[in-house]
Design an enzyme around this catalytic site. Structure first.
Site, PDB file in Angstrom:
ATOM      1  N   PRO A 138      33.317  24.398  27.651  1.00 16.63           N
ATOM      2  CG  PRO A 138      35.628  24.201  27.426  1.00 16.63           C
ATOM      3  CD  PRO A 138      34.553  24.541  28.406  1.00 16.63           C
ATOM      4  CG  HIS A 139      29.827  22.136  24.248  1.00 19.31           C
ATOM      5  ND1 HIS A 139      29.004  22.149  23.159  1.00 19.31           N
ATOM      6  CD2 HIS A 139      29.508  23.221  24.987  1.00 19.31           C
ATOM      7  CE1 HIS A 139      28.198  23.200  23.239  1.00 19.31           C
ATOM      8  NE2 HIS A 139      28.489  23.869  24.333  1.00 19.31           N
ATOM      9  N   GLY A 140      32.474  20.296  21.914  1.00 18.10           N
ATOM     10  CA  GLY A 140      32.584  20.184  20.470  1.00 18.10           C
ATOM     11  C   GLY A 140      32.317  18.770  20.016  1.00 18.10           C
TER      12      GLY A 140
END
Length: 155
Positions: free
Chosen positions: A66-68
């Protein structure tokens, strides 16, 4: 970019306490944003979950990346968690996830985030490395597995 430069004992959680995708992402976001206000942590969490809504970060083989984006919270940060029991992450192969690397960056550090995602993906192609990470019972064991795997690869 080496993973051993990105993750330290302070940002590695073994075992993760969360038993759902949302709880695990929240747990790892909090590790990435030490000292940040609850509002700032919420902003990063919402960013990661919005990205998850568009497309799951579960890449298969029990792994999620996951990344943001962060707006004024951190420039670039990573965290790693190992779930004691694999969790449904809507992965592309339908398998539950035990290894979760979370990456957060501001817009200026997007290239760093992309390089880190590529490095993590490349290392995790090794079945032995995935097994060593998943079997880790402490942050030190996970960090040792990363260092050992990176010793086998050129930068």
């Amino acid at each position: 970019m080496r993973l051993t430069e990105l993750v330290s004992p302070e940002v590695v959680k073994v075992p993760l306490a969360g038993s759902s995708k949302r709880r695990i992402v929240r747990e790892l976001v909090e590790l990435c944003c030490p000292g940040a206000s609850p509002e700032a942590v919420d902003q990063v969490y919402r960013s990661v979950m919005e990205r998850e809504r568009l497309m799951s970060s579960g890449i298969g083989h029990g792994i999620a990346l996951p990344h943001g984006f962060s707006t004024g919270v951190v420039e670039f940060a990573a965290s790693l968690g190992i779930a004691p029991r694999p969790v449904d992450f809507d992965a592309v192969d339908g398998r539950p996830v035990a290894i979760v690397f979370l990456l957060v960056s501001d817009e200026d550090h997007t290239p760093d985030k992309l390089k880190a995602l590529a490095r993590i993906s490349r290392l995790l192609h090794s079945e032995d490395f995935r097994a060593a990470l998943a079997a880790s019972r402490t942050a030190d064991e996970a960090l040792r597995a990363i260092a050992d795997e990176e010793a086998h690869h050129k930068i």
